[in-house]
Design a protein around this motif. Structure first.
Motif, mmCIF file in Angstrom:
data_model
loop_
_atom_site.group_PDB
_atom_site.id
_atom_site.type_symbol
_atom_site.label_atom_id
_atom_site.label_comp_id
_atom_site.label_asym_id
_atom_site.label_seq_id
_atom_site.Cartn_x
_atom_site.Cartn_y
_atom_site.Cartn_z
ATOM 1 N N TYR A 38 0.807 -1.216 0.000
ATOM 2 C CA TYR A 38 0.000 0.000 0.000
ATOM 3 C C TYR A 38 0.844 1.272 0.000
ATOM 4 C CZ TYR A 38 -4.428 -2.389 0.001
ATOM 5 O OH TYR A 38 -5.513 -3.137 -0.386
ATOM 6 N N LYS A 39 2.052 1.255 0.536
ATOM 7 C CA LYS A 39 2.942 2.421 0.416
ATOM 8 C C LYS A 39 3.277 2.671 -1.047
ATOM 9 C CE LYS A 39 5.293 2.108 4.825
ATOM 10 N NZ LYS A 39 6.482 1.573 5.491
ATOM 11 N N ILE A 40 3.549 1.601 -1.763
ATOM 12 C CA ILE A 40 3.846 1.740 -3.190
ATOM 13 C C ILE A 40 2.607 2.202 -3.941
ATOM 14 C CG2 ILE A 40 4.420 0.419 -5.266
ATOM 15 C CD1 ILE A 40 6.454 -1.084 -3.437
ATOM 16 N N GLN A 41 1.456 1.687 -3.538
ATOM 17 C CA GLN A 41 0.206 2.140 -4.138
ATOM 18 C C GLN A 41 0.038 3.648 -3.926
ATOM 19 O OE1 GLN A 41 -1.202 -0.168 -5.896
ATOM 20 N NE2 GLN A 41 -2.917 1.033 -6.605
ATOM 21 N N ALA A 42 0.380 4.136 -2.744
ATOM 22 C CA ALA A 42 0.301 5.571 -2.446
ATOM 23 C C ALA A 42 1.243 6.360 -3.354
ATOM 24 C CB ALA A 42 0.631 5.827 -0.971
ATOM 25 N N GLN A 43 2.440 5.841 -3.577
ATOM 26 C CA GLN A 43 3.385 6.523 -4.468
ATOM 27 C C GLN A 43 2.821 6.622 -5.884
ATOM 28 O OE1 GLN A 43 6.761 3.881 -3.397
ATOM 29 N NE2 GLN A 43 7.934 5.781 -3.309
ATOM 30 N N GLU A 44 2.211 5.539 -6.339
ATOM 31 C CA GLU A 44 1.609 5.558 -7.673
ATOM 32 C C GLU A 44 0.519 6.619 -7.778
ATOM 33 O OE1 GLU A 44 0.181 1.794 -9.060
ATOM 34 O OE2 GLU A 44 2.184 0.902 -9.073
ATOM 35 N N GLU A 45 -0.318 6.706 -6.754
ATOM 36 C CA GLU A 45 -1.412 7.679 -6.775
ATOM 37 C C GLU A 45 -0.873 9.107 -6.757
ATOM 38 O OE1 GLU A 45 -4.152 6.524 -7.627
ATOM 39 O OE2 GLU A 45 -3.935 4.441 -7.037
ATOM 40 N N ARG A 46 0.172 9.331 -5.986
ATOM 41 C CA ARG A 46 0.806 10.650 -5.978
ATOM 42 C C ARG A 46 1.312 10.998 -7.375
ATOM 43 N NH1 ARG A 46 6.031 9.996 -3.624
ATOM 44 N NH2 ARG A 46 6.433 9.470 -5.769
ATOM 45 N N ASP A 47 1.938 10.024 -8.037
ATOM 46 C CA ASP A 47 2.423 10.260 -9.392
ATOM 47 C C ASP A 47 1.279 10.529 -10.362
ATOM 48 O OD1 ASP A 47 5.042 10.044 -8.610
ATOM 49 O OD2 ASP A 47 5.375 8.075 -9.516
ATOM 50 N N HIS A 48 0.162 9.838 -10.170
ATOM 51 C CA HIS A 48 -1.001 10.104 -11.026
ATOM 52 C C HIS A 48 -1.460 11.561 -10.853
ATOM 53 C CE1 HIS A 48 -2.200 5.548 -10.963
ATOM 54 N NE2 HIS A 48 -1.076 5.776 -11.610
ATOM 55 N N ALA A 49 -1.496 12.021 -9.610
ATOM 56 C CA ALA A 49 -1.875 13.417 -9.348
ATOM 57 C C ALA A 49 -0.940 14.364 -10.089
ATOM 58 C CB ALA A 49 -1.860 13.702 -7.846
ATOM 59 N N MET A 50 0.344 14.057 -10.045
ATOM 60 C CA MET A 50 1.321 14.932 -10.688
ATOM 61 C C MET A 50 1.200 14.897 -12.213
ATOM 62 S SD MET A 50 2.619 16.565 -8.266
ATOM 63 C CE MET A 50 3.790 17.484 -9.265
ATOM 64 N N LEU A 51 0.783 13.765 -12.762
ATOM 65 C CA LEU A 51 0.554 13.710 -14.210
ATOM 66 C C LEU A 51 -0.602 14.628 -14.607
ATOM 67 C CD1 LEU A 51 1.019 9.875 -14.815
ATOM 68 C CD2 LEU A 51 2.497 11.709 -15.679
ATOM 69 N N PHE A 52 -1.672 14.610 -13.838
ATOM 70 C CA PHE A 52 -2.788 15.520 -14.109
ATOM 71 C C PHE A 52 -2.357 16.968 -13.925
ATOM 72 C CE2 PHE A 52 -5.367 11.677 -13.421
ATOM 73 C CZ PHE A 52 -6.222 11.768 -14.503
#
Length: 170
Positions: free
Chosen positions: A43-57
């Motif tokens: 889930y920490k890695i999942q959180a990193q992915e979501e943060r990156d998704h935010a930054m892509l938007f």
């Protein structure tokens, strides 16, 4: 140039993706407290992915001359009473995010905003993978979660997950 409606929805998605990161950090905290460090890592890695998704938007908005508006990120409020509660909340959340991406895609389609549709294609595919991953975790927990040795092995498997940044050209 992005329409006001599409830009507003993209801005909302920045916030939703950061919320997703918060939610998954909360899930990680739950599993850390339970001594399941592999699940916590997943889930920490999942959180990193979501943060990156935010930054892509965020970057997409900037690249298209739209103002980025950052809003407060809500505190996660899911009741986490069991390991399975967490996994099911994860799937529920991914289904919700998929609905948001679909709403964005529909708005871009209505505006004939083909550039944004092309940008969103990656997220449509990503959400399919996210839902599959969440479903697989639930299936594995149903199969192995009640047996301590099997849970230990599943936890060890999840500990091996490594972070990989998304490769999406903006």
């Amino acid at each position: 140039m992005l329409s006001e409606n599409v830009a507003a929805l993209l801005n909302q998605q920045v916030n939703k993706e950061f919320y997703s990161a918060y939610l998954y950090l909360d899930f990680s905290n739950y599993f850390e407290a339970r001594g399941l460090d592999g699940f916590a890592n997943w889930y920490k890695i999942q959180a990193q992915e979501e943060r990156d998704h935010a930054m892509l938007f965020y970057q997409y908005l900037q690249n298209n001359g739209a103002k980025v508006t950052l809003e407060a990120i809500a505190k996660p409020d899911k009741a986490l009473n069991s390991d399975m509660d967490v996994l099911k909340a994860g799937l529920e959340h991914e289904l919700y995010v998929t609905s948001l991406i679909n709403e964005l895609y529909a708005a871009a389609y209505a505006e004939k905003d083909f550039r944004t549709m092309q940008f969103l294609d990656w997220f449509v595919k990503e959400q399919g993978e996210e839902e599959t991953n969440a479903n697989n975790l639930i299936s594995k927990m149903e199969l192995f979660g009640s047996d301590p040795k099997s849970l230990y092995m599943l936890n060890s498997e999840l500990a091996g997950r490594a972070y990989s940044a998304p490769s999406l050209s903006l």
